[in-house]
Design a protein around this motif. Sequence first.
Motif, PDB file in Angstrom:
ATOM      1  N   TYR A  38       6.949  -1.072  -2.403  1.00  0.00           N
ATOM      2  CA  TYR A  38       6.448  -2.078  -3.332  1.00  0.00           C
ATOM      3  C   TYR A  38       5.987  -1.525  -4.674  1.00  0.00           C
ATOM      4  O   TYR A  38       6.065  -2.209  -5.686  1.00  0.00           O
ATOM      5  CB  TYR A  38       5.293  -2.860  -2.686  1.00  0.00           C
ATOM      6  N   SER A 171       3.968  -5.894   5.169  1.00  0.00           N
ATOM      7  CA  SER A 171       5.145  -6.276   4.401  1.00  0.00           C
ATOM      8  C   SER A 171       5.574  -7.703   4.724  1.00  0.00           C
ATOM      9  O   SER A 171       5.960  -8.471   3.830  1.00  0.00           O
ATOM     10  CB  SER A 171       6.292  -5.302   4.693  1.00  0.00           C
ATOM     11  N   SER A 291      11.776  -7.645   7.290  1.00  0.00           N
ATOM     12  CA  SER A 291      10.644  -6.719   7.321  1.00  0.00           C
ATOM     13  C   SER A 291      10.091  -6.535   8.724  1.00  0.00           C
ATOM     14  O   SER A 291       9.359  -5.579   8.985  1.00  0.00           O
ATOM     15  CB  SER A 291       9.524  -7.223   6.396  1.00  0.00           C
TER      16      SER A 291
END
Length: 486
Positions: A38, A171, A291
Amino acid sequence: MTETATPISAPPIKYATKLLYGVGSMAYGVKDVAFRAYLLWYYNYVIGADAAMVSLAILVALVFDAISDPIVGQFSDSLRTKWGRRHPLMYMSAIPAAASFFFLWHPPEALDGWGLFAYLAVLSSAVRTCITFYEIPSSALAPELSSDYDDRTSIASYRYFFGYLGGYGMSILALAVFLAPTAEYPIGQLNPVGYWTFGLVGSVLMFGTVMISTAGTHHRIKYLRKLPPPQRRNPLETFMLMRRTFSNKAFLAILGFGLLKYTAIGMAAALSLYFGTLFWGFDNFEMAIMSAEPLVGAVLALIFAPVIAKRLGKRNAAFWLAIAAIFLGTLPFILRLNGLFYADDDPRVLPTLFGILALYSACAISSAILVHAMIGDVIDASALKTGRRAEGLFYAANSFMQKCVTGFGLMAAGILLTIVDLPERAQPGEVDPASVDLLATLYIPSIAVLYIAGALFLHFYRIDRASHEANLAALKARDDAKRPAP
């Protein structure tokens, strides 16, 4: 004076203790997935900073953090308190790690250019260094909780399971909740408010899980080795001692494996949002589902890693699982580039890709679990040879290697993005498919070569069940000989 004193007789470690010990890895998992998947995207694609500059800032932070690893490891090995060598550092890490993680995702709006670079480099360094004060002592605690060959694999399994639960659970929350599409941001991954929430929730999880894990293993302190005060050494003597410690061939094999493998992992993680959004064309909901595949892999690894290790031995199992992982990890990209995978609008794309990558994660995580457990066996072999317990130093060296080369993986990802020349802040439909295909074409051989070459280093690791048990017997005999007769 040797430092290999055997601890007082300890009851077998219970599953509840393994669970509580493993919970602490959620903090590391949150930090890890944030940095890998990220941070580059947020500062580059959302804030608008240059990708190469962001990659350089993260690399600087990783190298700075990595330098602190052996310092923390050495300090932890030398610490003598009523709470042992590890727990004081683990307790003290919770607040600064959580606070620095929070501010990492809240940069001042006025910053840009080199000012933003400095902010990112400093805050990234702070997060990673503070969490080191938990992670290194916690890792060093694992081989002290049990010396059993198979039990160490089980302990490592829980550690990795909760690490993935923290990272990829976070996530999933990010993609399904924090970065959900809104009227203002139909592409939720571009919503800066979602990343601010990510920072807040992540910091709370970091604090809570570190404290739960540290308190949950506190009762085992009385069973840990009671070592004499460390000898005072000048820097040269300390360096020579570290050199002797790290000359262990089995440990060098592990470092060689990790050196190449974690470069590949860093590259893959940094590009995951790019591939998910631009190559596979997933929306937020589909990205959230994807994810979850490492969590499925972590559950499978928790179950199967100890079983496979019993059948093949840790080294052989780690090698073949790594080879299987890279085959499964690159297979969907190879098929798609050659027109052999389902089209984007085919409903079978998501479940098929999920299944393949869940198996990839299971193999990769199982391999990592076994290598982590192998370090504990190396420590016993080293103690027999050197007369010194150095759990913190060994795990610090392993962490040092991972952080440095993961930083190179992030840097490599930034270089690939520069080569293919993706436009800044472009919407998925505005990106030239040829550029995305070129990114995948460069990515496949890069991580395949790194992973396979790294796995070959495991050939030089020669500790098996029999030699480990012989090392434990020799250590016990040496300690018994030094005890005064009753």
